[in-house]
Design a protein around this motif. Sequence first.
Motif, PDB file in Angstrom:
ATOM      1  N   ASN A   1       0.798  -1.224   0.000  1.00 45.55           N
ATOM      2  CA  ASN A   1       0.000   0.000   0.000  1.00 45.55           C
ATOM      3  C   ASN A   1       0.828   1.271   0.000  1.00 45.55           C
ATOM      4  N   ARG A   2       1.872   1.264   0.779  1.00 48.78           N
ATOM      5  CA  ARG A   2       2.675   2.478   0.872  1.00 48.78           C
ATOM      6  C   ARG A   2       4.129   2.097   1.125  1.00 48.78           C
ATOM      7  N   ILE A   3       5.004   2.440   0.219  1.00 49.63           N
ATOM      8  CA  ILE A   3       6.418   2.160   0.473  1.00 49.63           C
ATOM      9  C   ILE A   3       7.223   3.445   0.318  1.00 49.63           C
TER      10      ILE A   3
ATOM     11  N   GLY B   1       2.462   4.377  -3.801  1.00 45.74           N
ATOM     12  CA  GLY B   1       1.270   3.592  -3.463  1.00 45.74           C
ATOM     13  C   GLY B   1       1.225   2.289  -4.228  1.00 45.74           C
ATOM     14  N   ARG B   2       0.304   1.437  -3.820  1.00 43.31           N
ATOM     15  CA  ARG B   2       0.162   0.131  -4.468  1.00 43.31           C
ATOM     16  C   ARG B   2      -0.084   0.297  -5.972  1.00 43.31           C
ATOM     17  N   GLY B   3       0.654  -0.452  -6.755  1.00 41.72           N
ATOM     18  CA  GLY B   3       0.471  -0.440  -8.197  1.00 41.72           C
ATOM     19  C   GLY B   3       1.269   0.631  -8.924  1.00 41.72           C
ATOM     20  N   ASP B   4       1.949   1.500  -8.160  1.00 42.88           N
ATOM     21  CA  ASP B   4       2.755   2.539  -8.825  1.00 42.88           C
ATOM     22  C   ASP B   4       3.865   1.892  -9.664  1.00 42.88           C
TER      23      ASP B   4
ATOM     24  N   HIS C   1      10.246   6.861 -10.325  1.00 37.21           N
ATOM     25  CA  HIS C   1       8.792   6.761 -10.257  1.00 37.21           C
ATOM     26  C   HIS C   1       8.205   7.265 -11.584  1.00 37.21           C
ATOM     27  N   ALA C   2       7.384   6.429 -12.198  1.00 37.55           N
ATOM     28  CA  ALA C   2       6.873   6.774 -13.532  1.00 37.55           C
ATOM     29  C   ALA C   2       6.034   8.055 -13.512  1.00 37.55           C
TER      30      ALA C   2
ATOM     31  N   GLY D   1      12.242  -6.146  -2.572  1.00 38.31           N
ATOM     32  CA  GLY D   1      11.249  -7.136  -2.180  1.00 38.31           C
ATOM     33  C   GLY D   1       9.850  -6.585  -2.099  1.00 38.31           C
ATOM     34  N   TYR D   2       9.711  -5.252  -2.128  1.00 32.87           N
ATOM     35  CA  TYR D   2       8.377  -4.636  -2.075  1.00 32.87           C
ATOM     36  C   TYR D   2       7.814  -4.382  -3.467  1.00 32.87           C
ATOM     37  N   LEU D   3       8.574  -4.804  -4.477  1.00 33.71           N
ATOM     38  CA  LEU D   3       8.139  -4.593  -5.863  1.00 33.71           C
ATOM     39  C   LEU D   3       7.809  -5.929  -6.523  1.00 33.71           C
ATOM     40  N   THR D   4       6.884  -5.872  -7.454  1.00 35.62           N
ATOM     41  CA  THR D   4       6.682  -7.033  -8.329  1.00 35.62           C
ATOM     42  C   THR D   4       7.639  -6.852  -9.492  1.00 35.62           C
ATOM     43  N   LEU D   5       8.638  -7.700  -9.523  1.00 32.87           N
ATOM     44  CA  LEU D   5       9.661  -7.572 -10.565  1.00 32.87           C
ATOM     45  C   LEU D   5       9.284  -8.420 -11.765  1.00 32.87           C
ATOM     46  N   ASN D   6       9.771  -8.012 -12.896  1.00 34.60           N
ATOM     47  CA  ASN D   6       9.629  -8.839 -14.088  1.00 34.60           C
ATOM     48  C   ASN D   6      10.478 -10.092 -13.872  1.00 34.60           C
ATOM     49  N   PRO D   7       9.896 -11.291 -14.034  1.00 34.48           N
ATOM     50  CA  PRO D   7      10.676 -12.517 -13.793  1.00 34.48           C
ATOM     51  C   PRO D   7      11.917 -12.609 -14.669  1.00 34.48           C
TER      52      PRO D   7
END
Lengths: 128, 382
Positions: B37-39, B56-59, B77-78, B89-95
Amino acid sequence: MKKLGLILLLLLAACGGGSGGAGDPGKTTESYLQAKIKGEESTIRGLLCAEMEAVLDREVNAFASVTGVELVDMVCTRDATRSTDGEAVVTCAGKIVAQYGTENTEFPLATYRLIQEDGEWKWCGEAG
Amino acid sequence: MRRLHKLLFLFIALLFSIPTAAQEVTPDVFQAATYLNRINLRAGPGETHDIIAQLGRGDSVTILERSASGVWLHVQHAYSGLDGWVVGGYLTLNPALRFSDLPVNTEVADAQTVNLFDPALQTLYSYPVLPTLSPAMTDLFAQGQANGLRADVATKVGDSLVANEYYLTLLGAGTPQLGAHDDLAETVAFFGEALSQPSTAARVGLASYTVMDPMWADKNICQPNETALACEYRLRQPAVALIMFGANDVQFIDAEQYGKWLKAIIEESLAVGVIPVLFTFSYDPESPLWANALAFNLKLGELATEYEIPLVNLWAAARILPQYGLDEDKIHLKNSGFDVLDLTNGNEAFFGVTLQNLLALRVLDTIRRTIIEPTLELNEGT
């Protein structure tokens, strides 16, 4: 009468009073190991040879990190063939058992070196 | 007719060689998104650095660089265009992301100590998470090789946090999942076999002073009056020893005594040519022994400086983890519970043992690349 008392006192001293037993290095070893598993500083200090004074803290805390420490089937006997005047080699059968959390851990007893200092046997670590 | 066939074949071949729309839109491996939610977006790769912004989440972010450990990523940040550091570890990385393709930033310090009021914390944070190796270690490795030590053997020395089957021993349990940390593959291959073996100098209940007590050595394999440390060095002939004590020690001895025994361990390692790598240990700030633990960790820093030996600041790196990477007993590091060493999905940001594994592999990687391989190549050439 005074003379008799003095003779008795001398006899007692020769038989080995005190914490470790001046006459029997096997008994001294047993006393030392009992003190070591309990972390009894004064006994350890009294039975440790001079050359090992620098590791007194290690000896006192050796089993502090484990619980339920006990000596099982300990029998320590002097190895006459490896002993000399003023130095004794003592072999101990048995083991120390202890727990760390739920895990059991064992320490088989070994062969130790003792030296005489001021007429008393002092524990001086494992025999090499 | 044959010519027609040939033309038809060429036409079909050309058709398949033209990239389709799907092939053209290859996902950018350096793009990532936050899933919490918030990093915090920070000025540097550590939680003592100033917060620049919150995401925020999804940024969406673009990954620009990584820290030496790979735990922190420098991102842009985009939406706002701001750049700063976040925990990977708080990001969804591209595999498909591979750290071997990502620049490493070693310029920005792991911690910003100027805002810390406690001098002890200031000093402890000032030690980088991963060390720069001194030239003395290259000489030491060469000395070890002359003494017959095995270049591809690294061993573990320590208490239950080191004897833990999830610490490096997992390398023998199956193919390690390195995820983005692909650059560690060669080091895993180099040291993996040795690290998967148990060490007689790593045992539950062991402390810095009892690893030097022959009574704690395994009587089945060690010689009379031999300490567990000397026994391990004699049997395994390691080039490197990963050393971590503290969790037991802090309860029973003081910092001066701890320093004395660590010094003995270091000097015995140096005497035989083993590179001793010290690890600071994580501790719970709410514990009554917190001040002792700080003093012990500071002692490790002093010794590493004095002897010019590597120090891995696990204490500092673990500060971002839930409960500082500790398990519920607040002494042991939290296990991931996976059957293999798994560095995917940012596990190092949640499990103390995964972080410990990652930092151990990272320091071994540096030792292999900067000391072992160049020395062995030089020896081959002469």
